[in-house]
Design an enzyme around this catalytic site. Sequence first.
Site, PDB file in Angstrom:
ATOM      1  N   ASP A  33       0.833  -1.199   0.000  1.00 55.93           N
ATOM      2  CA  ASP A  33       0.000   0.000   0.000  1.00 55.93           C
ATOM      3  C   ASP A  33       0.872   1.255   0.000  1.00 55.93           C
ATOM      4  O   ASP A  33       1.948   1.282   0.590  1.00 55.93           O
ATOM      5  CB  ASP A  33      -0.896   0.001   1.242  1.00 55.93           C
ATOM      6  CG  ASP A  33      -1.711   1.272   1.358  1.00 55.93           C
ATOM      7  OD1 ASP A  33      -2.666   1.416   0.576  1.00 55.93           O
ATOM      8  OD2 ASP A  33      -1.378   2.112   2.207  1.00 55.93           O
ATOM      9  N   GLU A  76       0.934  -0.540  -5.142  1.00 53.41           N
ATOM     10  CA  GLU A  76      -0.100   0.474  -5.313  1.00 53.41           C
ATOM     11  C   GLU A  76       0.609   1.814  -5.493  1.00 53.41           C
ATOM     12  O   GLU A  76       1.050   2.435  -4.532  1.00 53.41           O
ATOM     13  CB  GLU A  76      -1.020   0.524  -4.094  1.00 53.41           C
ATOM     14  CG  GLU A  76      -2.169   1.506  -4.268  1.00 53.41           C
ATOM     15  CD  GLU A  76      -2.706   2.045  -2.957  1.00 53.41           C
ATOM     16  OE1 GLU A  76      -3.923   1.988  -2.762  1.00 53.41           O
ATOM     17  OE2 GLU A  76      -1.907   2.524  -2.139  1.00 53.41           O
TER      18      GLU A  76
END
Length: 658
Positions: A380, A423
């Site tokens: 993330d 990401e």
Amino acid sequence: IVRSKQYLVTQKPVDLALGYRNPHGYGFCFALRRSIQEGVTSHFKGRAVMTDDKSTMSSTEEDLENIGIFRICPSLKPYKDHFKYRMKRYVDQKKLIEEYEGGLEEFAQATFPVYRNSVYGRWEAQIIGDFNGWDGSNHQIKNQFGVWSIKIPDTDGNSAIPHNSRVKFRFRHGDGVWVDRISAWIKYATPYDGVYWDPPLSERYQFKYPRPPKPKTPRIYEAHVGMSSSEPRINSYREFADEILPHIWANNYNTVQLMAVMEHSYYASFGYHVTNFFAVSSRSTPEDLKYPIDKAHSLGLQVLMDVIHSLASNNVTDGLNGFDVGQTSQDSYFHTGDRGYHKLWDSRLFNYANWEVLRFLLSNLRWWLHELKFDGFRFDGVTSMLYHHHGINIVFTGDYNEYFSEATDVVLYILPDATVIAEDVSGMPGLGQPVSDGGIGFDYRLAMAIPDKWIDYLKNKNDYAWSMKEISWSLTNRRYTEKCVSYAESHDQMIHFITMALGGEGYLNFMGNEFGHPEWIDFPREGNGWSNEKCRLCCLSEIYVIILFLELVQFMNAFDRAMNLLDDNFSFLASTKQIVSSADDDDKVNMLPNDCYIVFERGDLIFVFNFHPENTYEGYKVGCDLPGKYRVVLDSDAWEFGGHGRVRSPNLSGDGYG
């Protein structure tokens, strides 16, 4: 804390104390109890040089001159100096780890053989808990260069600290005040308490199934276990395994991605404000988490984990931030001042140049891979890790000067057998290229611009204003040889299908989208009275009942299953053949103005999408690479998907057009 000898029958315990000091005077040390197999010796040296801005070791100029990424993308050559600098930093750091730690594998094995904690400063420290009546006077912790450790021997074969009992790290810093914190390396934690987790063999979950083979292309079902119940409550890992995993398998996904696994005190953070990095979410236990991973493996499903290494919770009492008590950045997990704080995320930012921070994060990855048997990670917030500005208030246009400058702060991981997905919203060139070629080494990039484009169209454009050129460009706008995982936050069948077929080399669906989940997700919070009513997957645990009785859900779910099966049968996501033959808003072949067709080939398949809100066509000609007979293998207008059954002919033929 040393495990009972019954778990080390074939091994010899060896105590090592390794020290590190750099020329600037900063030092790090940890005491480590290692178990070494018979006949194996350790070859570590006692001193190592930290790399900050400069390194004492270098790779050859010849290696740096022949960086493979330039053969793939010659337009990057003007930024050769940046790539050379980046590669040199990586190679030198890796050499230091190999020379003074024995390699990355050894470097990343600092998990929990002793009670340890990385806190820097000239302080006193103790371990306290239920086991000593919260009086740490007899359990003082030794500090060597900022890493505190203690070994507490077993008593009559029993652990001195009982399993599932509360335990904390207590330290006194410069102002003389004693502070209690949860250990950074704790394996289980409840809000505001660390829990010593070391169950006896009889209570430990034993994995029964091997990891499945790595799929050619990932078809990912992203899930939040806590909100996967049909009832307004937090679901458990075991319930998820028994109720949801069979549905995922039946819909022909080959990968499960689990969110919110790492402990986060604030449930509504969706798992992103991590407080305890080695601890399984306290809504269940570590043993409970092993069950769905093992069951997924039995179904042939890989299991990926959302890992949060881009930030840490700003919480003081129960998070890493509690160990930041005014020391320098070199002596902390985080940067100091504004550089160590993400204003938009209200979170702390790691100091990746710190040797012990690297050990902490790499050990964390290894822990989840080896102890919990995850098969890989979705990282993330990678954009925040790549740039000193962390992407805050930055608009990336694709200009290479945005990527290769002093704003870049690249973090490179090597996880040989794991699937790793980034990401990243910036589009950093080389993100999905191997490290050996000058890339950053991720297997896939999450194609985050695609769902944004669909949201823009659905919110701001009427059906007649959709541009086929813009849609096809958005779906194909990715770097050559760098793989992407595409996804769309939508309930529209065609949007799902064209996103999967044209948008990348992998596909992701968030749970509920496959059958048109009707509810807006809203976590328990003060504004809704801390209710779980909107934080649940409406009736997914009764999916087969729904499929029998609700036509809309039946049709959408059936089409989702068919999409995945199509890739199973034809492997089009793994194919490098991708030809868009028609994406004009006016069709010159069929002499149709205001046409809304997109036609492309992927592998051995030809895809034809009609986005016109009203018009249907017969005898429509489409270009194809190879002449011959073609048969219809998937039709969204078929009866079984709620369509009108207008494509009746199973075979199409033509010479150059089909």
